[in-house]
Design a protein around this motif. Structure first.
Motif, PDB file in Angstrom:
ATOM      1  N   SER A  12     -13.560  22.484 -22.876  1.00  0.00           N
ATOM      2  CA  SER A  12     -13.941  22.713 -24.258  1.00  0.00           C
ATOM      3  C   SER A  12     -15.449  22.840 -24.381  1.00  0.00           C
ATOM      4  O   SER A  12     -16.211  22.171 -23.686  1.00  0.00           O
ATOM      5  CB  SER A  12     -13.444  21.567 -25.142  1.00  0.00           C
ATOM      6  OG  SER A  12     -14.033  20.341 -24.750  1.00  0.00           O
ATOM      7  N   PHE A  40     -12.722  26.601 -27.943  1.00  0.00           N
ATOM      8  CA  PHE A  40     -12.951  25.894 -29.205  1.00  0.00           C
ATOM      9  C   PHE A  40     -13.147  24.395 -28.977  1.00  0.00           C
ATOM     10  O   PHE A  40     -12.419  23.768 -28.215  1.00  0.00           O
ATOM     11  CB  PHE A  40     -11.776  26.113 -30.148  1.00  0.00           C
ATOM     12  CG  PHE A  40     -11.843  25.263 -31.386  1.00  0.00           C
ATOM     13  CD1 PHE A  40     -12.702  25.586 -32.422  1.00  0.00           C
ATOM     14  CD2 PHE A  40     -11.071  24.115 -31.491  1.00  0.00           C
ATOM     15  CE1 PHE A  40     -12.772  24.796 -33.558  1.00  0.00           C
ATOM     16  CE2 PHE A  40     -11.132  23.327 -32.630  1.00  0.00           C
ATOM     17  CZ  PHE A  40     -11.984  23.657 -33.659  1.00  0.00           C
ATOM     18  N   THR A  41     -14.125  23.842 -29.671  1.00  0.00           N
ATOM     19  CA  THR A  41     -14.350  22.399 -29.698  1.00  0.00           C
ATOM     20  C   THR A  41     -14.400  21.937 -31.146  1.00  0.00           C
ATOM     21  O   THR A  41     -15.187  22.481 -31.935  1.00  0.00           O
ATOM     22  CB  THR A  41     -15.684  22.031 -29.010  1.00  0.00           C
ATOM     23  OG1 THR A  41     -15.667  22.489 -27.660  1.00  0.00           O
ATOM     24  CG2 THR A  41     -15.883  20.522 -29.019  1.00  0.00           C
TER      25      THR A  41
END
Length: 223
Positions: A12, A40-41
């Protein structure tokens, strides 16, 4: 005829670029056009705050992050949060956490992270709160009133005390619990003082099971 691939090793917050080739018999084609994507984080929660709730709890609050599945709570001492160990977890849409595993007189730091689809985001900023000890009695005095009696007086600084503890020792020795008085007391008379003996006294209050610091010692000699 394969037309898709899932990379399960991506981390991530990292950015990756992919391209494909095809192999026919013993020959490999040139690379296709590349595609770049950032994994995506979840963003860290904002507006994290920690406030003491009485003598036995700290309330941690934050602003809700969109589409999270849960939150991880991290805790540490007065200096920094222990980011290596999750202290507790709360569910989606939570915006507060009550920590009841605290000790009066200690300071605690907290940070929160959001979890979405199994991915944990960065930790929030740290919020710190101290569980203060209740206020001890003040204006403490010790006065000999006759050859056997010494009167103690103090100001009661809390409305929640359960008892007061009277400490006594002959001067030069460490004081130890000598007697107790009920809540709202502001005076005590020691009727068992030996004439000519120099005594030291201290007093403390007990609030919700927590003892305050003792007052500064005061001395008196009956007689």
């Amino acid at each position: 005829n394969v037309t898709a691939y899932t990379d399960t090793t991506a981390d991530s917050g990292e950015t990756y670029t992919y391209a494909t080739t095809y192999v026919s018999d013993t020959q490999e084609s040139a690379f296709s056009n590349s595609a770049t994507i950032e994994v995506f984080t979840p963003p860290p929660p904002s507006n994290v705050n920690a406030e003491t709730d009485g003598l036995d709890a700290i309330n941690v609050t934050w602003s809700d992050t969109a589409n999270e599945d849960s939150y991880n709570i991290y805790r540490g001492g007065s200096q920094e949060v222990d980011s290596s160990t999750v202290y507790d977890t709360v569910g989606a849409n939570a915006t507060s956490y009550e920590d009841t595993n605290v000790d009066p007189g200690d300071t605690y730091s907290y940070a929160v992270s959001a979890i979405q689809s199994g991915v944990e985001g960065d930790l929030s900023e740290t919020a710190t709160a101290s569980v203060n000890l209740p206020s001890p009695p003040s204006n403490f005095t010790a006065t000999a009133t006759n050859t056997k009696n010494i009167e103690l007086n103090w100001s009661d600084n809390t409305t929640e005390e359960c008892i007061f503890i009277i400490y006594r020792a002959e001067t030069g020795n460490e004081v130890s619990p000598y007697d107790i008085m009920p809540k709202n007391s502001t005076t005590y008379t020691d009727y068992n003082a030996e004439p000519g003996v120099d005594y030291q006294y201290k007093v403390s209050a007990v609030v919700s099971g927590v003892e305050t610091n003792k007052t500064t010692g005061k001395t008196a000699v009956a007689g």
